[in-house]
Motif scaffolding. Structure first.
Motif, short mmCIF file in Angstrom:
data_model
loop_
_atom_site.label_atom_id
_atom_site.label_comp_id
_atom_site.label_asym_id
_atom_site.label_seq_id
_atom_site.Cartn_x
_atom_site.Cartn_y
_atom_site.Cartn_z
N VAL A 197 0.85 -1.20 0.00
CA VAL A 197 0.00 0.00 0.00
C VAL A 197 0.88 1.25 0.00
O VAL A 197 1.80 1.37 0.81
CB VAL A 197 -0.93 0.03 1.23
CG1 VAL A 197 -1.78 1.30 1.22
CG2 VAL A 197 -1.82 -1.20 1.26
N LEU A 198 0.60 2.15 -0.92
CA LEU A 198 1.32 3.41 -1.03
C LEU A 198 0.35 4.56 -0.86
O LEU A 198 -0.75 4.53 -1.43
CB LEU A 198 2.02 3.49 -2.39
CG LEU A 198 2.88 4.71 -2.71
CD1 LEU A 198 3.96 4.33 -3.73
CD2 LEU A 198 2.06 5.87 -3.29
N ILE A 199 0.71 5.56 -0.06
CA ILE A 199 -0.09 6.78 0.06
C ILE A 199 0.61 7.89 -0.71
O ILE A 199 1.79 8.16 -0.49
CB ILE A 199 -0.28 7.22 1.52
CG1 ILE A 199 -1.11 6.19 2.30
CG2 ILE A 199 -0.97 8.59 1.58
CD1 ILE A 199 -1.37 6.58 3.74
N ALA A 200 -0.12 8.51 -1.62
CA ALA A 200 0.36 9.70 -2.32
C ALA A 200 -0.46 10.90 -1.85
O ALA A 200 -1.69 10.80 -1.71
CB ALA A 200 0.24 9.53 -3.83
N ILE A 201 0.21 12.02 -1.61
CA ILE A 201 -0.45 13.24 -1.17
C ILE A 201 -0.30 14.28 -2.29
O ILE A 201 0.74 14.92 -2.41
CB ILE A 201 0.16 13.78 0.14
CG1 ILE A 201 0.16 12.69 1.21
CG2 ILE A 201 -0.58 15.01 0.62
CD1 ILE A 201 0.94 13.07 2.46
#
Length: 262
Positions: A3-7
């Protein structure tokens, strides 16, 4: 499952230029909006990587200065989802990519954790997004924004199995009545976070903007206009208040809510 979070963060916001770099006072001192959003992302359990996605050197330099990983994206991205599609192409291999928008530093970690679980449990959904049931006080805030001509939070309506029917910057559905501040209402506040499957992000930039997306300015409507299933995942506030920074007047609101998190 990776899982990757991009902002996604852009400087040239139509309603609030320079918004990611605005300072917000809290119990831990003064920090910028993008830093508080990054810290909110880092608090989510089960995430392998958090990146700030921007096309602006000022935001990139500031984010790198407080320790964030930065992915530079093109200035052609029309919204956060297109920016996340560029991140997915630059950093392949994740199973789920989370878009935690840079104007939502009050997003509790369990909103994102529940969102990940929701998408994992629905093989038909291309994208999932959280919704928070409004109490009377939250609904009054949304209605006050509309009466004042301000574009505040977004609302969502959904059907069986959480399948999204529509999202709007208007307050829907129409209720025609007043509610006590602590009473539950039939209005659901859309929380500005998305979980995508990589295939959905791969296809998204090639689709034209439809009339509903253009009218509302809501990126998730492109999925609905293309007939893709968008899953709404109800989340619980657990006593925490949630608000997004959409207008300069929201700074004081968010600072007051940050003070409550002591």
């Amino acid at each position: 499952m990776s899982v990757l979070i991009a902002i996604p963060a852009r400087y040239a916001s139509t309603r609030y230029p320079g918004k990611p770099l605005v300072a917000l006072r809290g119990p831990d001192g003064e920090k910028t909006l993008i830093r508080r959003s990054w810290e909110a992302a880092c608090a989510v359990r089960g995430v392998d990587r958090v990146v700030v996605a921007t096309d602006d050197a000022r935001i990139a330099d500031h984010a790198a200065g407080f320790g964030a990983e930065v992915v530079m994206t093109s200035s052609d991205a029309r919204n956060g989802t297109e920016r996340c599609a560029e991140v997915a192409a630059a950093l392949p291999g994740c199973d789920i990519l989370i878009n935690l928008q840079g104007d939502a530093p009050l997003t509790p970690p369990w909103f994102v954790e529940d969102l990940i679980a929701g998408l994992q449990g629905d093989d038909e959904a291309a994208i999932a997004t959280p919704v928070l049931r409004c109490d009377g006080a939250a609904l009054a805030g949304l209605l006050a924004d509309r009466r004042a001509g301000r574009v505040g939070g977004t609302t969502a309506v959904f059907g069986a199995g959480g399948r999204a029917l529509y999202f709007s910057k208007e307050v829907i559905p129409y209720t025609g009545r007043d509610y006590a501040p602590d009473a539950l209402t039939p209005v659901w506040h859309h929380v500005g976070v998305y979980a995508y499957r990589p295939a959905a992000l791969r296809d998204y930039p090639s689709w034209p903007q439809g009339p509903l997306e253009e009218l509302e300015g809501l990126e998730q409507l492109r999925f609905l206009e293309q007939g893709r299933k968008v899953l709404c995942v109800p989340v619980e506030s657990r006593g925490r208040r949630f608000w997004e920074l959409n207008n300069p007047s929201d700074v004081a609101v968010i600072e007051a809510m940050l003070a409550e998190t002591r």
